[in-house]
Design an enzyme around this catalytic site. Structure first.
Site, PDB file in Angstrom:
ATOM      1  N   ARG A 127      -4.805  48.412  79.755  1.00 43.83           N
ATOM      2  CA  ARG A 127      -4.599  47.177  80.535  1.00 43.83           C
ATOM      3  C   ARG A 127      -4.991  45.910  79.773  1.00 43.83           C
ATOM      4  O   ARG A 127      -5.270  44.878  80.361  1.00 43.83           O
ATOM      5  CB  ARG A 127      -5.341  47.224  81.873  1.00 43.83           C
ATOM      6  N   LYS A 149       4.687  35.431  73.451  1.00 44.92           N
ATOM      7  CA  LYS A 149       5.797  36.231  73.993  1.00 44.92           C
ATOM      8  C   LYS A 149       5.813  37.551  73.242  1.00 44.92           C
ATOM      9  O   LYS A 149       5.869  37.568  72.004  1.00 44.92           O
ATOM     10  CB  LYS A 149       7.135  35.520  73.781  1.00 44.92           C
ATOM     11  N   GLU A 191      14.886  28.838  62.568  1.00 46.41           N
ATOM     12  CA  GLU A 191      13.944  28.444  63.629  1.00 46.41           C
ATOM     13  C   GLU A 191      13.238  27.140  63.258  1.00 46.41           C
ATOM     14  O   GLU A 191      12.881  26.347  64.132  1.00 46.41           O
ATOM     15  CB  GLU A 191      12.916  29.556  63.906  1.00 46.41           C
ATOM     16  N   LYS A 233       5.390  23.919  68.147  1.00 44.96           N
ATOM     17  CA  LYS A 233       5.384  25.058  69.071  1.00 44.96           C
ATOM     18  C   LYS A 233       4.081  25.075  69.885  1.00 44.96           C
ATOM     19  O   LYS A 233       4.102  25.324  71.098  1.00 44.96           O
ATOM     20  CB  LYS A 233       5.578  26.377  68.320  1.00 44.96           C
ATOM     21  N   GLU A 243       6.907  29.315  80.415  1.00 40.65           N
ATOM     22  CA  GLU A 243       8.318  28.903  80.373  1.00 40.65           C
ATOM     23  C   GLU A 243       8.896  28.573  81.746  1.00 40.65           C
ATOM     24  O   GLU A 243       9.937  29.092  82.142  1.00 40.65           O
ATOM     25  CB  GLU A 243       9.163  29.989  79.697  1.00 40.65           C
ATOM     26  N   ARG A 247       9.192  24.732  77.803  1.00 34.80           N
ATOM     27  CA  ARG A 247       9.240  25.816  76.808  1.00 34.80           C
ATOM     28  C   ARG A 247      10.647  26.397  76.654  1.00 34.80           C
ATOM     29  O   ARG A 247      10.995  26.907  75.596  1.00 34.80           O
ATOM     30  CB  ARG A 247       8.234  26.924  77.160  1.00 34.80           C
ATOM     31  N   ASN A 251      14.453  27.809  73.325  1.00 38.42           N
ATOM     32  CA  ASN A 251      15.525  28.809  73.279  1.00 38.42           C
ATOM     33  C   ASN A 251      16.866  28.213  72.867  1.00 38.42           C
ATOM     34  O   ASN A 251      17.907  28.849  73.058  1.00 38.42           O
ATOM     35  CB  ASN A 251      15.672  29.485  74.650  1.00 38.42           C
ATOM     36  N   HIS A 254      19.654  30.390  71.572  1.00 39.56           N
ATOM     37  CA  HIS A 254      19.273  31.795  71.743  1.00 39.56           C
ATOM     38  C   HIS A 254      20.148  32.547  72.741  1.00 39.56           C
ATOM     39  O   HIS A 254      20.329  33.752  72.601  1.00 39.56           O
ATOM     40  CB  HIS A 254      17.796  31.904  72.132  1.00 39.56           C
ATOM     41  N   HIS A 258      21.412  35.740  71.164  1.00 43.55           N
ATOM     42  CA  HIS A 258      21.091  37.088  71.660  1.00 43.55           C
ATOM     43  C   HIS A 258      22.367  37.871  71.952  1.00 43.55           C
ATOM     44  O   HIS A 258      22.429  39.087  71.726  1.00 43.55           O
ATOM     45  CB  HIS A 258      20.224  37.007  72.918  1.00 43.55           C
ATOM     46  N   HIS A 271      17.975  38.141  63.361  1.00 41.10           N
ATOM     47  CA  HIS A 271      17.746  37.269  64.518  1.00 41.10           C
ATOM     48  C   HIS A 271      17.994  35.799  64.139  1.00 41.10           C
ATOM     49  O   HIS A 271      18.697  35.070  64.849  1.00 41.10           O
ATOM     50  CB  HIS A 271      16.318  37.467  65.028  1.00 41.10           C
TER      51      HIS A 271
HETATM   52  P1  NAD Z   1      11.439  41.408  61.104  1.00 41.53           P
HETATM   53  O1  NAD Z   1      10.156  41.563  61.757  1.00 41.53           O
HETATM   54  O2  NAD Z   1      12.455  42.482  61.264  1.00 41.53           O
HETATM   55  O3  NAD Z   1      11.183  41.185  59.543  1.00 41.53           O
HETATM   56  C1  NAD Z   1      12.278  41.012  58.691  1.00 41.53           C
HETATM   57  C2  NAD Z   1      12.243  42.016  57.517  1.00 41.53           C
HETATM   58  O4  NAD Z   1      11.309  41.566  56.546  1.00 41.53           O
HETATM   59  C3  NAD Z   1      11.824  43.414  57.890  1.00 41.53           C
HETATM   60  O5  NAD Z   1      12.545  44.332  57.114  1.00 41.53           O
HETATM   61  C4  NAD Z   1      10.358  43.427  57.494  1.00 41.53           C
HETATM   62  O6  NAD Z   1       9.854  44.708  57.240  1.00 41.53           O
HETATM   63  C5  NAD Z   1      10.386  42.609  56.243  1.00 41.53           C
HETATM   64  N1  NAD Z   1       9.154  41.934  55.859  1.00 41.53           N
HETATM   65  C6  NAD Z   1       8.251  41.349  56.673  1.00 41.53           C
HETATM   66  N2  NAD Z   1       7.343  40.693  55.943  1.00 41.53           N
HETATM   67  C7  NAD Z   1       7.664  40.887  54.664  1.00 41.53           C
HETATM   68  C8  NAD Z   1       7.108  40.447  53.446  1.00 41.53           C
HETATM   69  N3  NAD Z   1       6.080  39.600  53.405  1.00 41.53           N
HETATM   70  N4  NAD Z   1       7.659  40.864  52.281  1.00 41.53           N
HETATM   71  C9  NAD Z   1       8.766  41.669  52.304  1.00 41.53           C
HETATM   72  N5  NAD Z   1       9.362  42.096  53.428  1.00 41.53           N
HETATM   73  C10 NAD Z   1       8.809  41.694  54.592  1.00 41.53           C
HETATM   74  O7  NAD Z   1      12.186  40.058  61.542  1.00 41.53           O
HETATM   75  P2  NAD Z   1      11.644  38.584  61.818  1.00 41.53           P
HETATM   76  O8  NAD Z   1      12.759  37.702  61.430  1.00 41.53           O
HETATM   77  O9  NAD Z   1      10.297  38.363  61.250  1.00 41.53           O
HETATM   78  O10 NAD Z   1      11.490  38.568  63.399  1.00 41.53           O
HETATM   79  C11 NAD Z   1      12.604  38.731  64.254  1.00 41.53           C
HETATM   80  C12 NAD Z   1      12.096  39.237  65.569  1.00 41.53           C
HETATM   81  O11 NAD Z   1      11.211  38.289  66.143  1.00 41.53           O
HETATM   82  C13 NAD Z   1      13.193  39.472  66.573  1.00 41.53           C
HETATM   83  O12 NAD Z   1      12.981  40.707  67.221  1.00 41.53           O
HETATM   84  C14 NAD Z   1      13.026  38.339  67.564  1.00 41.53           C
HETATM   85  O13 NAD Z   1      13.448  38.673  68.852  1.00 41.53           O
HETATM   86  C15 NAD Z   1      11.550  38.104  67.504  1.00 41.53           C
HETATM   87  N6  NAD Z   1      11.143  36.749  67.896  1.00 41.53           N
HETATM   88  C16 NAD Z   1      10.128  36.638  68.778  1.00 41.53           C
HETATM   89  C17 NAD Z   1       9.680  35.385  69.143  1.00 41.53           C
HETATM   90  C18 NAD Z   1       8.506  35.268  70.065  1.00 41.53           C
HETATM   91  O14 NAD Z   1       8.207  34.158  70.514  1.00 41.53           O
HETATM   92  N7  NAD Z   1       7.786  36.332  70.333  1.00 41.53           N
HETATM   93  C19 NAD Z   1      10.261  34.236  68.599  1.00 41.53           C
HETATM   94  C20 NAD Z   1      11.299  34.392  67.687  1.00 41.53           C
HETATM   95  C21 NAD Z   1      11.732  35.665  67.336  1.00 41.53           C
HETATM   96  N1  GLY Z   2      10.715  31.645  70.695  1.00 41.89           N
HETATM   97  C1  GLY Z   2      10.758  31.043  71.964  1.00 41.89           C
HETATM   98  C2  GLY Z   2       9.427  30.931  72.618  1.00 41.89           C
HETATM   99  O1  GLY Z   2       8.420  31.338  72.080  1.00 41.89           O
HETATM  100  O2  GLY Z   2       9.333  30.436  73.703  1.00 41.89           O
END
Ligand code: NAD
Ligand code: GLY
Length: 369
Positions: A127, A149, A191, A233, A243, A247, A251, A254, A258, A271
């Site tokens: 939890r 998030k 982003e 941010k 949100e 906030r 998006n 997005h 998406h 992404h």
């Molecule tokens: P990811 O986590 O898939 O990383 C991209 C690639 O880079 C992967 O293959 C990873 O293993 C590799 N990698 C990571 N760090 C590395 C490094 N230092 N050196 C070499 N390789 C490395 O993708 P991302 O672009 O980081 O994140 C995308 C995800 O984030 C999506 O699922 C998206 O929905 C999510 N997201 C979440 C929020 C939020 O607010 N929580 C905001 C934006 C995106």
């Molecule tokens: N990436 C959108 C948010 O964090 O609200």
């Protein structure tokens, strides 16, 4: 001692102060002293993946050990297509097998996928256990590690299952970007451009002037982009953590993005790439609604092109797009909401976009060049 800049995410409520720092610096992965005040016991679980682990896991574990902190390592398969229940369960299996407790912090070491999965695990394991983000992609450093998030994808929709759960600390070592592939770096830039578009026209100007440096991984340019993105941010999250208002502007692009990720199959378009094409679609819609000028639209498109990001969306029919877009979290009573641009530096939420203009936008943005 390495130079460190800190942005605070200010989260106060009547009962609690849940504010936390984002420490940003070069070569600070081993600065366990920054982590110590946020740990409740001398044991942590590090969640990472098979790509990131060989670069950074041993370094982090050794640094923790020097400070007397033992760590359990959980190394997951890599990729957006693993951001699901099965992978989440691998985290729970390991936490239970290793008898991790309520005070055992979960540390996400990786990109946005690892951050979102680990955060959701931290929100729900026993939890709720302490959570720390160590983002290693540009996208995670400027966006996903900040704001709480967390979640996973569902075959029917992106990020559909999750929780708001804030980290206690974000530790951003910009040197981890040295090993990041170029395509991933560019995806993160999508982003960064978003922040200029929704909030800061000067920052957008600066990006126009410095995109070449960013793509070339100039350390000062990257630091400035990470810091300003986190500032924006943090300010938005502090104003609207859950949100219910401002906030949602984060998006921008997005809803379209998406739909692209889902239609193509998770992981086929990154992404950030989907967000880039999605932001062009949002800008085109804003232009067709006479909110932004043709010349602002041109500047936006050019900036994404300078970053070598896609500006044309994959070809699916408007009906296919619309049915995927209706799965968006912003849908209320069946109505889609859109984040639009009033000008560069200012975004707005719109509830009523005529269907004919939306269809025209989808046709224009998916047409062959
Ligand atoms: P990811 O986590 O898939 O990383 C991209 C690639 O880079 C992967 O293959 C990873 O293993 C590799 N990698 C990571 N760090 C590395 C490094 N230092 N050196 C070499 N390789 C490395 O993708 P991302 O672009 O980081 O994140 C995308 C995800 O984030 C999506 O699922 C998206 O929905 C999510 N997201 C979440 C929020 C939020 O607010 N929580 C905001 C934006 C995106
Ligand atoms: N990436 C959108 C948010 O964090 O609200």
């Amino acid at each position: 001692m390495n130079d460190i800049q800190t942005v605070k995410v200010a989260l106060f409520s009547a009962e609690q102060d849940r504010s936390y720092p984002i420490h940003i610096g070069k070569e600070i992965l081993e600065r366990v002293d920054l982590l110590l005040p946020h740990l409740l016991q001398k044991r942590v679980a590090i969640v990472t993946n098979t790509t990131v682990a060989p670069f950074y896991l041993d370094r982090l574990r050794a640094a923790l050990e020097k400070h007397g902190i033992l760590s359990v390592s959980i190394v997951l398969p890599d990729g957006e297509d693993h951001k699901n229940w099965q992978t989440l369960n691998l985290i729970f299996d390991a936490l239970l097998e290793q008898r991790c407790e309520r005070k055992t912090a979960l540390i996400a070491l990786g990109g946005g996928v690892i951050g979102d999965l680990t955060g959701f695990a931290a929100a729900t394991y026993l939890r709720g256990v302490p959570f720390v983000q160590i983002p290693t992609t540009l996208l995670a450093q400027v966006d996903s590690s900040v704001g709480g998030k967390t979640g996973i994808n569902h075959p029917l929709g992106k990020n559909m299952i999750g929780a708001f759960y804030q980290p206690r600390l974000v530790l951003t070592d910009s040197a981890t970007l040295d090993t990041l592939p170029d395509r991933e770096l560019r995806a993160g830039i999508a982003e960064v451009i978003k922040y200029g578009l929704i909030r800061d026209a000067h920052f957008f100007d600066w990006l126009e002037q410095n995109m070449t440096r960013l793509i070339a991984r100039d350390a000062d340019a990257l630091s400035k982009a990470i810091y300003r993105s986190c500032e924006i941010k943090a300010e938005i999250v502090a104003a609207d953590e859950r949100e219910s208002g401002v906030r949602s502007l984060l998006n921008l692009g997005h809803t379209f993005g998406h739909a692209i990720e889902n239609a193509m199959g998770y992981g086929v378009w990154l992404h950030g790439e989907a967000v880039a094409a999605g932001t062009i679609m949002a800008a085109e819609l804003s232009k067709q609604l006479k909110l932004i000028s043709e010349s602002d639209f041109g500047r936006i498109r050019r900036l994404f092109q300078m970053a070598d990001l896609p500006v044309i969306a994959p070809k699916f029919s408007p009906d296919d797009y619309l049915s995927l877009m209706r799965l968006d979290k912003k849908v209320e009573e069946g109505n889609m909401h859109f984040i639009l641009l009033k000008r560069i530096g200012e975004a707005v939420m719109s509830h009523d976009v005529p269907a004919s203009i939306l269809t025209e936008t989808l046709l224009t943005c998916t047409a062959n060049e």
